[in-house]
Design a protein around this motif. Structure first.
Motif, PDB file in Angstrom:
ATOM      1  N   ASN A 219      -9.111  -5.799   1.056  1.00 31.83           N
ATOM      2  CA  ASN A 219      -7.836  -5.560   0.376  1.00 31.83           C
ATOM      3  C   ASN A 219      -6.756  -6.517   0.871  1.00 31.83           C
ATOM      4  OD1 ASN A 219      -8.831  -3.552  -1.246  1.00 31.83           O
ATOM      5  ND2 ASN A 219      -8.086  -1.874   0.020  1.00 31.83           N
TER       6      ASN A 219
ATOM      7  N   GLN B 154      -2.359   5.905  -0.100  1.00 33.71           N
ATOM      8  CA  GLN B 154      -3.446   5.002   0.260  1.00 33.71           C
ATOM      9  C   GLN B 154      -3.597   4.885   1.774  1.00 33.71           C
ATOM     10  OE1 GLN B 154      -1.831   1.810  -2.090  1.00 33.71           O
ATOM     11  NE2 GLN B 154      -3.592   1.842  -3.463  1.00 33.71           N
TER      12      GLN B 154
ATOM     13  N   THR C 250      -4.391  11.678   0.619  1.00 33.00           N
ATOM     14  CA  THR C 250      -3.914  12.407  -0.552  1.00 33.00           C
ATOM     15  C   THR C 250      -2.887  13.458  -0.164  1.00 33.00           C
ATOM     16  OG1 THR C 250      -6.042  12.072  -1.626  1.00 33.00           O
ATOM     17  CG2 THR C 250      -4.639  13.823  -2.514  1.00 33.00           C
TER      18      THR C 250
ATOM     19  N   TYR D  77      -8.242   2.187   3.260  1.00 37.09           N
ATOM     20  CA  TYR D  77      -7.548   1.288   2.329  1.00 37.09           C
ATOM     21  C   TYR D  77      -7.126  -0.023   2.990  1.00 37.09           C
ATOM     22  CZ  TYR D  77      -4.604  -0.637  -1.242  1.00 37.09           C
ATOM     23  OH  TYR D  77      -4.082  -1.493  -2.177  1.00 37.09           O
TER      24      TYR D  77
ATOM     25  N   PRO E 227       0.845  -1.202   0.000  1.00 33.69           N
ATOM     26  CA  PRO E 227       0.000   0.000   0.000  1.00 33.69           C
ATOM     27  C   PRO E 227       0.883   1.256   0.000  1.00 33.69           C
ATOM     28  CG  PRO E 227      -0.807  -1.595   1.595  1.00 33.69           C
ATOM     29  CD  PRO E 227       0.518  -2.111   1.094  1.00 33.69           C
ATOM     30  N   SER E 228       0.473   2.250  -0.753  1.00 28.68           N
ATOM     31  CA  SER E 228       1.277   3.469  -0.881  1.00 28.68           C
ATOM     32  C   SER E 228       1.044   4.416   0.296  1.00 28.68           C
ATOM     33  CB  SER E 228       0.921   4.195  -2.181  1.00 28.68           C
ATOM     34  OG  SER E 228      -0.374   4.765  -2.078  1.00 28.68           O
TER      35      SER E 228
END
Length: 149
Positions: free
Chosen positions: A98, A39, A43, A93, A35-36
């Motif tokens: 996920n 995420q 943002t 997220y 996951p970034s």
């Protein structure tokens, strides 16, 4: 349609073989990336290198990511308010759904059970909302090491 299960520790080996045998739309569980920062933290969140646009290396989470999570005034909010905003961003997220399809995701944030308690000398009523953070890693040690996730 059929379902199959592979032990997590063997998934890395099999996921690439399965991609060659079946077309991509037939496989629902493929190797994905970690996951970034965006995420997990919202943002605009980035990891700054030393000497970048900050005095030292670190994680930058813009106020806009915190306000998106409901923290209306980040400049005057408490540290706890900031942490709650970060958890709220991350839980959008880091879901069980996920986690189930991404072998590289190591955390799941889920709702716990809400309850009520009283605090202080006046027995003021408080609502307690729980968030459960589950950490998953290959079983190599009994301690939590942030570098393992």
């Amino acid at each position: 349609m059929f379902r199959f299960y592979i032990k997590v520790e063997h998934l890395h080996k099999f996921s690439f073989q399965l991609q060659r045998i079946y077309s991509p739309h037939q496989i629902r569980f493929l190797k994905m990336s970690e996951p970034s920062f965006i995420q997990v933290f919202g943002t605009g969140a980035i990891r700054l290198a030393s000497g970048g646009t900050a005095l030292s290396a670190g994680l930058f989470i813009p106020d806009s990511a915190l306000t998106t999570a409901g923290l209306t005034t980040p400049t005057t909010a408490t540290a706890e308010g900031h942490l709650v905003a970060i958890v709220k961003n991350a839980e959008s997220y880091l879901t069980q759904a996920n986690f189930d399809v991404n072998i590289d995701q190591s955390l799941v944030i889920a709702d716990g059970f809400s309850s009520f308690t009283t605090r202080g000398t006046d027995n003021t009523a408080y609502r307690q909302d729980q968030k459960t953070i589950s950490l998953a890693k290959i079983d190599t040690a009994s301690t939590i090491n942030p570098g393992d996730y």
